[in-house]
Design an enzyme around this catalytic site. Structure first.
Site, PDB file in Angstrom:
ATOM      1  CG  ASP A   1      77.773 132.708  29.272  1.00 23.60           C
ATOM      2  OD1 ASP A   1      78.294 131.786  28.617  1.00 23.60           O
ATOM      3  OD2 ASP A   1      76.594 133.370  28.914  1.00 23.60           O
TER       4      ASP A   1
ATOM      5  CE  LYS B   1      79.133 126.243  33.105  1.00 20.83           C
ATOM      6  NZ  LYS B   1      78.458 127.411  32.840  1.00 20.83           N
TER       7      LYS B   1
ATOM      8  N   GLY C   1      80.266 127.302  26.038  1.00 20.15           N
ATOM      9  CA  GLY C   1      81.649 128.064  25.539  1.00 20.15           C
ATOM     10  C   GLY C   1      82.381 128.358  26.889  1.00 20.15           C
ATOM     11  CG  HIS C   2      83.576 125.612  29.460  1.00 25.34           C
ATOM     12  ND1 HIS C   2      83.802 124.295  30.314  1.00 25.34           N
ATOM     13  CD2 HIS C   2      82.442 126.190  29.628  1.00 25.34           C
ATOM     14  CE1 HIS C   2      82.520 124.101  30.692  1.00 25.34           C
ATOM     15  NE2 HIS C   2      81.561 124.996  30.304  1.00 25.34           N
TER      16      HIS C   2
ATOM     17  CD  GLN D   1      74.622 124.588  27.785  1.00 25.69           C
ATOM     18  OE1 GLN D   1      74.097 123.548  28.087  1.00 25.69           O
ATOM     19  NE2 GLN D   1      75.420 124.854  26.717  1.00 25.69           N
TER      20      GLN D   1
END
Ligand code: IMP
Length: 424
Positions: A12, A15, A39-40, A224
């Protein structure tokens, strides 16, 4: 020019935004580890895209996207993301490939993830329940693994699924007293996935090497963070893939030697979701301030993230194992308004000072951070676009990080939008 982007903390780090900025200059964007646990968030022209599996480059119509061998594929998730893009008029046709060797996450993996976590009580890992661990376990175990290539032979897949589900159901019912899953239902879903996804399935290693030979520029996007790496992170409180820079080559079939630049992403503070040691954690009003101001709630699970000070010991470690060339420091704006800011420059463990991060959690749990305290700044910096227009205390804070981690901070995030980025 090929580059690789990896998170340097526990995930988180922001990125998505950096990948999106750098993707513009790339021909191909590659996702090489993890699965729908990632999760992006990418914001383009006010449109917010929350991507879990598709490479971040997928939101840009002229970029080719590749998911390689070490990613575990949640077909429902990919299809939903493809649909969500289609609704905004963005198509992946002729610019998307999935490795035939990538393993598939099926319903029984998610069920197993949930049952195992529930059974662990206070010892649970705090997984995202996306079936990641069980799918990678089946990959390592081999006999119960389903890969994208298996969708090419549905008759054989049907038999394979019958045997796997029979075994899984024995475990679900006998060990966890849970409902069994239905092999026919899973097979029907697989038929649907095969129909939708097979056109994208190929040998991505061959594709990438041919692309490199043809002079294409590739951006490898890590999911990650490095401290969640299965082998080099804070085991067992890690994910089940190699999420540090070290995972890039095995995860894609492209050696690190062919990558010109590794860029590490870190936040100006530290966050962690799930359980596990976190030496600089602030379970107090400072942690809450960061959580509220930085919107530190999970993209995948919505869980509040644990928040704490920047940990230069941890980041130096992930920089070292990944041979990281430069840092993108995100969320600097979140720290505005704090009177004082702390940076951890060393740990004290069993009375001894160390600057080398102990990934072994027995030692890490004993670490007491040794902080450097610097004055904060009040000014809102979300509109600043030149390093020298930042308040002097913010500039000093960045210089101190560079001194501690021994590589330059070349990108600074001062807000969620692409335009809120300073390049040095
Ligand atoms: P899993 O990957 O779902 O098995 O979860 C294992 C650990 O990794 C848990 O602590 C998760 O919270 C953490 N994790 C997995 N994916 C992410 C991510 O994308 N960001 C931050 N933490 C993650």
């Amino acid at each position: 020019m090929n580059s690789c982007i990896v998170g340097l903390q526990w995930g988180d780090e922001g990125k998505g935004k950096v990948i999106d900025i750098l993707a513009e200059k790339s021909d191909i964007v590659v996702r090489y580890n993890g699965g729908a646990n990632a999760g992006h968030t990418v914001v383009i022209a006010g449109d917010k895209f929350a991507l879990h599996l598709l490479p971040s480059g997928s939101v840009r119509p002229n970029i080719f996207c590749v998911i390689t061998n070490a990613v575990v594929i949640d077909a429902d998730c990919i299809l939903q993301e493809i649909d969500a893009l289609a609704q905004k008029g963005i198509t992946l046709k002729n610019r998307f490939l999935i490795s035939e060797n990538a393993h598939v996450v099926l319903d029984y993996h998610k069920k197993e993830d949930q049952l195992r976590e529930d059974s662990l009580g206070k010892n649970k890992i705090g997984t995202t329940i996306r079936g990641i661990g069980p799918c990678y376990a089946d990959k390592a175990g081999r006999s119960h693994a389903i890969r994208m290539a298996d969708f090419r032979n549905l008759e054989q897949l049907k038999d394979k699924l019958q045997a796997i589900v029979e075994y899984k159901n024995k475990v679900f019912t006998a060990l966890y007293n849970a409902e069994p899953v239905n092999a026919d239902e899973i097979f029907e879903k697989c038929k649907f996935y095969a129909d939708k996804l097979l056109p994208f399935v190929t040998d991505t290693t061959e594709f990438l090497h041919k692309s490199i030979a043809a002079g294409k520029s590739i951006l490898f996007e890590g999911a990650q963070g490095s401290l969640l790496d299965l082998d080099h992170g804070t085991f067992p409180y890690v994910t089940s893939s190699n999420s540090s820079a070290l995972g890039m080559s095995v995860g894609s079939g492209v050696p690190a030697k062919m990558v010109d630049k590794f860029i590490g992403i870190a936040k100006a503070y530290t966050t962690r979701v799930g359980a596990g040691p976190f030496p600089t954690e602030q379970e107090n009003e400072i942690g809450q301030y960061i959580r509220d101001k930085g919107h530190e709630y999970g993209t995948t699970t919505g869980r509040p993230r644990r928040c704490g000070w920047f940990d230069a010991v941890a980041v130096s470690y992930t920089v070292t194992i990944g041979a990281i060339d430069a840092i993108a420091l995100m969320h600097l704006d979140t720290l505005a308004g704090l009177k004082e800011i702390k940076l951890c420059r060393a740990y004290k463990i069993d009375g001894k000072e160390t600057t080398f991060f102990p990934a072994n959690i027995d030692r890490l749990s004993k670490a007491t951070p040794i902080y450097e305290t610097v004055p904060g700044w009040d000014k809102d910096i979300t509109e600043v676009n030149d390093f020298y227009d930042l308040p002097a205390n913010a500039q000093n804070f960045i210089c101190l990080i560079e001194e501690m981690v021994k590589i330059p901070v070349t990108i600074i995030g001062v807000g969620p939008k692409r335009t809120q980025t300073i390049f040095r």
